[in-house]
Design an enzyme around this catalytic site. Structure first.
Site, PDB file in Angstrom:
ATOM      1  N   ASP A   1       0.868  -1.172   0.000  1.00 33.42           N
ATOM      2  CA  ASP A   1       0.000   0.000   0.000  1.00 33.42           C
ATOM      3  C   ASP A   1       0.907   1.224   0.000  1.00 33.42           C
ATOM      4  OD1 ASP A   1      -1.682   2.163   0.616  1.00 33.42           O
ATOM      5  OD2 ASP A   1      -2.958   0.976   1.939  1.00 33.42           O
TER       6      ASP A   1
ATOM      7  N   TYR B   1      -8.238  15.256  -8.707  1.00 33.85           N
ATOM      8  CA  TYR B   1      -7.466  14.336  -9.545  1.00 33.85           C
ATOM      9  C   TYR B   1      -6.535  15.108 -10.474  1.00 33.85           C
ATOM     10  CZ  TYR B   1      -6.486  10.514 -12.791  1.00 33.85           C
ATOM     11  OH  TYR B   1      -5.866   9.560 -13.586  1.00 33.85           O
TER      12      TYR B   1
END
Length: 218
Positions: free
Chosen positions: A29, A120
């Site tokens: 992760d 984003y």
């Protein structure tokens, strides 16, 4: 092969091994300190060296700027920007030894601002600036940095919600004719990395894809 969903990685590993190659699966992760370092250490132990590292982890926070929170932006930057940095810092020493390649997955959104994707787009503009600077700074040490800026690719990214959860069965809002297959995108990116290019833009139908970005925000 590194990601959070180890079961998916095992499927990919079988495909790699079926092609006569060796695959190592490591659960990782990029938002957790130490995970990338463990992945690099396992890779070097298994294969003896690291030639290419690909910082591909990412997701997209969607929503109007006045409807998002600071936490939404922090979550976006933690994965898409600091995830790249964690991957880079974990791998750069080994890449210097091998005079290798570091590949960063950006986006056409790092070139073209889109409605409802400010978080984003912000993250991908940041990644693009970092990758170009890193490319120039590391060239003298034999390490190349290639920024891959895809358009719409057939992946799960548009099925991931703002909290990084996969929405099983969710419909992709982008028309199929505008989506490039993951295999085609990967081949283009691999070729660019092999040639040590500074950046490669990966879209379907060139300018049509950029036009579609303005009409199909997600």
């Amino acid at each position: 092969l590194c990601a959070r969903r180890e079961d998916v990685l095992q499927t990919v590993a079988k495909d790699v091994e079926a092609a006569g190659r060796k695959a190592l699966v490591v659960a990782c992760d990029v938002t957790k300190d130490g995970d990338c370092e463990r992945a690099v250490a396992a890779t070097v132990e298994c294969f003896g060296r690291l030639d290419v590292a690909v910082a591909n982890a990412g997701f997209g926070v969607a929503g109007r700027v006045d409807k998002l929170s600071l936490d939404d932006y922090r979550r976006q930057m933690e994965v898409n920007v600091f995830g790249v940095l964690r991957t880079f810092f974990a791998s750069i020493d080994e890449l210097k030894k091998s005079r290798g390649r570091f590949v960063v997955t950006g986006s056409v959104s790092g070139h073209v601002p889109l409605a409802n994707t400010s978080a984003y787009g912000m993250s991908k503009f940041a990644v693009r600036g970092w990758a170009h600077a890193a490319h120039d700074e590391l060239a003298g040490e034999g390490v190349s940095v290639t920024l891959a800026s895809p358009g719409f690719v057939e992946t799960d990214i548009r099925r991931i919600d703002n909290r990084q959860k996969l929405r099983e069965g969710a419909r992709d809002p982008i028309p199929k004719w505008l989506r490039l297959s993951a295999e085609s995108a990967a081949r283009t990116i691999v070729a660019a990395a092999a040639d040590r290019k500074r950046e490669v833009v990966v879209t379907v139908h060139g300018k049509v894809a950029v036009f579609a970005y303005r009409h199909f925000p997600w």
